[in-house]
Write a protein that holds these residues in place. Structure first.
Motif, short mmCIF file in Angstrom:
data_model
loop_
_atom_site.label_atom_id
_atom_site.label_comp_id
_atom_site.label_asym_id
_atom_site.label_seq_id
_atom_site.Cartn_x
_atom_site.Cartn_y
_atom_site.Cartn_z
N VAL A 249 132.23 130.65 -61.84
CA VAL A 249 131.14 129.69 -61.99
C VAL A 249 130.79 129.04 -60.65
N VAL A 250 131.76 128.98 -59.74
CA VAL A 250 131.51 128.44 -58.39
C VAL A 250 130.97 129.54 -57.49
N ALA A 251 131.63 130.71 -57.53
CA ALA A 251 131.24 131.81 -56.64
C ALA A 251 129.80 132.26 -56.91
N GLU A 252 129.34 132.06 -58.16
CA GLU A 252 127.97 132.49 -58.50
C GLU A 252 126.96 131.37 -58.32
N SER A 253 127.39 130.21 -57.84
CA SER A 253 126.47 129.06 -57.73
C SER A 253 125.93 128.94 -56.31
N ALA A 254 124.97 128.05 -56.14
CA ALA A 254 124.39 127.81 -54.81
C ALA A 254 125.39 127.09 -53.90
N LEU A 255 126.54 126.70 -54.44
CA LEU A 255 127.56 126.03 -53.62
C LEU A 255 128.42 127.03 -52.85
N ALA A 256 128.37 128.30 -53.27
CA ALA A 256 129.29 129.30 -52.72
C ALA A 256 129.03 129.55 -51.24
N GLY A 257 130.09 129.43 -50.45
CA GLY A 257 130.02 129.77 -49.03
C GLY A 257 130.71 131.11 -48.82
N PRO A 258 131.34 131.31 -47.65
CA PRO A 258 132.01 132.58 -47.38
C PRO A 258 133.03 132.93 -48.46
N ARG A 259 132.97 134.13 -49.00
CA ARG A 259 133.86 134.66 -50.05
C ARG A 259 133.87 133.79 -51.30
N GLY A 260 132.83 132.98 -51.47
CA GLY A 260 132.69 132.22 -52.71
C GLY A 260 133.30 130.83 -52.70
N TRP A 261 134.10 130.52 -51.65
CA TRP A 261 134.69 129.17 -51.58
C TRP A 261 133.61 128.17 -51.18
N VAL A 262 133.85 126.88 -51.46
CA VAL A 262 132.85 125.86 -51.15
C VAL A 262 133.12 125.28 -49.76
N SER A 263 132.13 125.36 -48.89
CA SER A 263 132.26 124.76 -47.55
C SER A 263 131.90 123.28 -47.65
N VAL A 264 132.71 122.44 -47.01
CA VAL A 264 132.47 120.99 -47.05
C VAL A 264 132.60 120.42 -45.65
N ASP A 265 132.07 119.22 -45.47
CA ASP A 265 132.33 118.47 -44.24
C ASP A 265 133.81 118.06 -44.29
N PRO A 266 134.61 118.42 -43.28
CA PRO A 266 136.05 118.15 -43.36
C PRO A 266 136.41 116.66 -43.37
N GLY A 267 135.48 115.81 -42.95
CA GLY A 267 135.77 114.37 -42.93
C GLY A 267 135.37 113.67 -44.22
N THR A 268 134.35 114.23 -44.92
CA THR A 268 133.82 113.53 -46.10
C THR A 268 133.95 114.34 -47.39
N PHE A 269 134.15 115.65 -47.27
CA PHE A 269 134.21 116.57 -48.42
C PHE A 269 132.90 116.61 -49.20
N GLU A 270 131.81 116.23 -48.51
CA GLU A 270 130.48 116.39 -49.11
C GLU A 270 129.99 117.80 -48.76
N THR A 271 129.31 118.43 -49.71
CA THR A 271 128.77 119.77 -49.46
C THR A 271 127.42 119.64 -48.74
N SER A 272 126.74 120.76 -48.55
CA SER A 272 125.42 120.68 -47.90
C SER A 272 124.39 120.07 -48.84
N HIS A 273 124.74 119.85 -50.11
CA HIS A 273 123.85 119.18 -51.07
C HIS A 273 124.26 117.71 -51.14
#
Ligand SMILES: Cc1cc2nc3c(=O)[nH]c(=O)nc-3n(C[C@H](O)[C@H](O)[C@H](O)COP(=O)(O)OP(=O)(O)OC[C@H]3O[C@@H](n4cnc5c(N)ncnc54)[C@H](O)[C@@H]3O)c2cc1C
Length: 381
Positions: A249-273
Motif C-alpha cells: 500500500v506504501v510502495a504503490e502510493s505517491a509516497l514511494a521513493g527508491p525501492r518503495g521506501w518513503v523518503s523523508v527529511d531526516p530532521g523532521t520526518f516530513e515527506t515531500s507532501h
C-alpha cells in the motif's frame, strides 16, 4: 478542530498517537488505523523462543488506546492519497489535516527460493511457535542463522538470537552436540557499528563458540542446504532472516521513493507532501557514509515523539521542536541474563559514531524496563 490520522499501530504509530493525544487534548482528534487488533512488542519474539516470557505478555489490544483519547479504527488500508491527506480502507475513506505513516516493513521470505519452505521466520510473530517447538525438540546438530537479504529490521537481532540460543542450549546441557553459525551478505557483521563495533561483536561470538561468515549471499535453500553460489552450508535447523520490503500500500502510493521506501527529511520526518510525515521501518534515511538509518523500534519511537511534537506545535501555533538528531541506542542481548548497550549518533559525519558498553546484568534489566515503560506509557501497563 484538527484531525490527525496515524497509519499503523506498531512501535512508531502507537508512540506518535499517544504523544499527539497527550499534547492536543480533547479539542482535537487523533485516529489510529491498523489491520491488526493487537500491538506486539518485536523484541519479545526472541525472548519467547528461549523461555524468557511469552509473546502475549508484550501484546496489547489497540482498543485500549481509547482510554488515552485515541480513536482506534481496525481497518485494512487499501490506498494512500498524500495530496488529499487521506486513505481508502476496507470500511470506507478517512481524511485528516495531518497524516503520520507508520506502516512498517514486511519480511518477505518468498523472495529467496526455498527459504519459506525450509527455514523458520521469526521476523514475523506467527513464526515463533513453530521454531520454539523445534528448539524444544532439538537434540543436537547444526543451527544456521542466515541473513538472507537486505534490509531487515533490528540489525543486531540475528546475533542476539545466536547468543540467546547458545545460552539456551547450555542450560539444556546439549551445547556440546550443537553448532551455531550466523551468515551475512555484508562484509562486516554490524555495518552501522563500523569495523571496530563489528570486530567487538565477532570476539563475543567467538568466545561462545559461535561461527560467523561474512559476504555470503543466499541464492536459494534446499532441504538441509543453503546455496550461496560459490559456497554451500548444511543445516539441521535454519533460522532465516528474510529481506524486508515496504508494504504494497506504501510502495504503490505517491509516497514511494527508491525501492518503495518513503523518503523523508531526516530532521523532521516530513515527506515531500506538506503535513504528511513518515516514521519507523517504512522510511529510508541515508546516513553520511551511505548506510541507511537502522530499522528499529527504538528509532521508530523517537521519531514518533518528534513528529507528534511538530504536529502539535503546528496545530497549537507554538514554536516547532528541535530537529531530530539521529541519536539512538539498543540493548544487545548476550545471554538470557546479560546485554551490552550500543549507543549511536547516526547523523554524525563522516560516519555514525557508535559506542558499546560491554556485557552486564544491569543492561539486561534496563532492556526489560525499556519494554515495561513503553507498555505503561502507551497502554497504561
Ligand atoms: C526478532 C526481532 C527482534 C527485535 N528486537 C528489537 C529490539 O530489541 N529493539 C528495538 O528497538 N527493535 C527491535 N526490533 C525491531 C522492531 O520490532 C521494529 O523496528 C519496529 O516494530 C518498527 O516499528 P514500526 O512502527 O515502524 O513498524 P511496525 O511495528 O511493524 O508496525 C507497522 C504496523 O502497520 C500495520 N500495517 C501494515 N500495513 C497495513 C495496512 N495495509 N493496513 C493496516 N495496517 C497495516 C501492521 O499491522 C503493523 O501493526 C526487533 C524485531 C524483530 C523481528
Amino acid at each position: 478542530m484538527a484531525r490527525v490520522l496515524v497509519l499503523g499501530g506498531g512501535f512508531g504509530g502507537v508512540s506518535a498517537a499517544t504523544e499527539l493525544s497527550r499534547a492536543l487534548g480533547d479539542d482535537h482528534e487523533v485516529i489510529l488505523v491498523d489491520r491488526s487488533s493487537h500491538f506486539v512488542m518485536g523484541l519479545r519474539k526472541l525472548w519467547a523462543l528461549v523461555g524468557l516470557g511469552r509473546l502475549e505478555d508484550g501484546s496489547r489490544d489497540l482498543s485500549l488506546l481509547r482510554g488515552q483519547g485515541i480513536r482506534f479504527e481496525p481497518r485494512e488500508i487499501l490506498s494512500i492519497d498524500p495530496a488529499g491527506r487521506g486513505v481508502t480502507t476496507d470500511r470506507g475513506d478517512l481524511a485528516a489535516n495531518y497524516l503520520v505513516v507508520a506502516l512498517g516493513a514486511e519480511p518477505r521470505p518468498d523472495l529467496v527460493p526455498g527459504l519459506a519452505e525450509h527455514g523458520h521466520n521469526v521476523w514475523a510473530a506467527a513464526g515463533v511457535p513453530a521454531l520454539k517447538a523445534d528448539l524444544e525438540a532439538f537434540d543436537g546438530g547444526s543451527i544456521v542463522i542466515a541473513i538472507a537479504g537486505m534490509p531487515y529490521t533490528c540489525p543486531p537481532a540475528p546475533f542476539e538470537c545466536a547468543m540467546l540460543l547458545d545460552d539456551f542450549l547450555r542450560e539444556r546441557g546439549i551445547r556440546g552436540r550443537a553448532s551455531i553459525t550466523v551468515t551475512t551478505p555484508k562484509p562486516i557483521l554490524l555495518p552501522n557499528a563500523g569495523v571496530a563495533g563489528s570486530e567487538w561483536l565477532a570476539e563475543q561470538l567467538a568466545a561462545r563458540g559461535i561461527s560467523y561468515e561474512t559476504g555470503l549471499e543466499v541464492k536459494s535453500v534446499e532441504e538441509g542446504t543453503i546455496d550461496y553460489g560459490d559456497d554451500r552450508l548444511d543445516f539441521d535447523l535454519l533460522i532465516g532472516v528474510p529481506p524486508h520490503r515496504p508494504p504494497p500500500v506504501v510502495a504503490e502510493s505517491a509516497l514511494a521513493g527508491p525501492r518503495g521506501w518513503v523518503s523523508v527529511d531526516p530532521g523532521t520526518f516530513e515527506t515531500s507532501h506538506a503535513g504528511v510525515f513518515a516514521i519507523g521501518d517504512v522510511t529510508k534515511v541515508s546516513l553520511a557514509n551511505g548506510l541507511p538509518l537502522p530499522k528499529a523500534g527504538v528509532m521508530a519511537d523517537l521519531e514518533g515523539q518528534r513528529v507528534a511534537a511538530a504536529i502539535a506545535a503546528r496545530v497549537l501555533g507554538l514554536e516547532p521542536p528541535g530537529l531530530f538528531d539521529g541519536r539512538g541506542f539498543c540493548f544487545l542481548e548476550m545471554s538470557k541474563s546479560t546485554a551490552a548497550l550500543i549507543e549511536g549518533s547516526f547523523y554524525a559525519r563522516p560516519e555514525p559514531r557508535v559506542v558499546i558498553a560491554g556485557e552486564s546484568e544491569d543492561h539486561a534489566g534496563r532492556k526489560h524496563r525499556f519494554e515495561q515503560e513503553r507498555l505503561e506509557r502507551w497502554f497504561g501497563g
